[in-house]
Design a protein around this motif. Structure first.
Motif, mmCIF file in Angstrom:
data_model
loop_
_atom_site.group_PDB
_atom_site.id
_atom_site.type_symbol
_atom_site.label_atom_id
_atom_site.label_comp_id
_atom_site.label_asym_id
_atom_site.label_seq_id
_atom_site.Cartn_x
_atom_site.Cartn_y
_atom_site.Cartn_z
ATOM 1 N N CYS A 126 41.909 46.403 4.010
ATOM 2 C CA CYS A 126 42.737 47.589 4.195
ATOM 3 C C CYS A 126 42.571 48.508 2.985
ATOM 4 O O CYS A 126 42.636 48.054 1.843
ATOM 5 C CB CYS A 126 44.194 47.139 4.326
ATOM 6 S SG CYS A 126 45.382 48.469 4.165
ATOM 7 N N GLY A 128 44.632 50.609 2.003
ATOM 8 C CA GLY A 128 45.918 50.834 1.351
ATOM 9 C C GLY A 128 46.363 49.692 0.459
ATOM 10 O O GLY A 128 46.968 49.920 -0.586
ATOM 11 N N CYS A 129 46.070 48.432 0.844
ATOM 12 C CA CYS A 129 46.618 47.308 0.078
ATOM 13 C C CYS A 129 45.620 46.183 -0.190
ATOM 14 O O CYS A 129 45.925 45.260 -0.937
ATOM 15 C CB CYS A 129 47.836 46.742 0.801
ATOM 16 S SG CYS A 129 47.416 45.891 2.331
ATOM 17 N N CYS A 145 45.673 47.921 7.449
ATOM 18 C CA CYS A 145 46.372 46.802 8.076
ATOM 19 C C CYS A 145 47.584 47.354 8.841
ATOM 20 O O CYS A 145 47.937 48.523 8.703
ATOM 21 C CB CYS A 145 46.811 45.784 7.028
ATOM 22 S SG CYS A 145 48.128 46.373 5.952
ATOM 23 N N SER A 148 50.395 48.750 6.445
ATOM 24 C CA SER A 148 50.068 50.039 5.820
ATOM 25 C C SER A 148 50.086 51.154 6.846
ATOM 26 O O SER A 148 50.584 52.252 6.582
ATOM 27 C CB SER A 148 48.693 49.973 5.145
ATOM 28 O OG SER A 148 48.720 49.073 4.070
HETATM 29 ZN ZN LIG Z 1 47.354 47.357 4.086
#
Ligand SMILES: [Zn+2]
Length: 206
Positions: A126, A128-129, A145, A148
């Motif tokens: 992901c 984002g994370c 994900c 996110s």
């Molecule tokens: Zn994520």
């Protein structure tokens, strides 16, 4: 687009989840729409482009945005055959056809190339994370994900009014921001039908 779970280093399964993403709304997006064409049936050629070696044509087409590549593919059978012989394009249409069809539906296909989409699909994390990302955020082709996608503001696109209010932008600036045109359908467990096509702008770019 679509929920996928990683079950080993190299194995992924599609989850039978109604997570109200675009390919739940229109399951035809998941179909591999590659036509099987006989190369001998191509009556018309590629004009001036026929002078280029196939490898160079592939590199050019890979660098085009998805919308332009799709328009080239629709020119004639020869163009369809050449585009369909690009390994990255074949892999995307075989394994993730909804990524291409979805971006065309949402009018985000001018925002990224076939090469970029192929590279994003070849990663697992992901954006984002760093966890496994089973979804695609199709405005800017980022892998995300479920958490996110649903919670990070980066992946919650905004209406034009909200962009102007939140970032103090002039309406003229909106023209340069990546955006999507929503696709009519039901996107919530309550089944409320969204009929209008809303224009939503990428939060990160704003
Ligand atoms: Zn994520």
């Amino acid at each position: 687009l679509s929920g996928i779970r990683l079950i080993s280093d190299s194995t992924y399964v599609f989850l039978n989840l109604a997570d109200n993403t675009l390919d739940d709304v229109d399951v035809s997006l998941r179909l591999d729409k590659q036509l099987k064409l006989d190369p001998r049936s191509a009556r018309y050629g590629l004009g001036a482009l026929k002078k280029l070696p196939l490898e160079i044509l592939h590199l050019i087409l890979l660098a085009l945005d998805i919308q332009s590549m799709t328009e080239f593919r629709r020119v004639n059978k020869k163009a369809r055959l050449v585009t369909g012989s690009i390994p990255q394009d074949r892999r995307i249409l075989a394994h993730a056809p909804a990524a291409i069809h979805g971006s065309l539906h949402l009018e985000t296909a001018r925002n990224f190339s076939c090469q970029a989409l192929s590279e994003t699909l070849s990663t697992a994390e992901c954006d984002g994370c760093g966890d496994f990302g089973g979804y695609l955020y199709l405005i800017t082709c980022r892998r995300v994900c479920f958490l996110s996608l649903g919670e990070k503001t980066d992946y919650l696109p905004l209406s034009g009014k909200d962009v102007i209010r939140k970032f103090g932008l002039d309406p003229i600036h909106l023209a340069r921001l990546p955006r999507l045109k929503s696709f009519p359908g039901r996107y919530s467990p309550r089944g409320i039908k969204c009929r209008r096509r809303e224009t939503l702008f990428d939060h990160c770019s704003a």
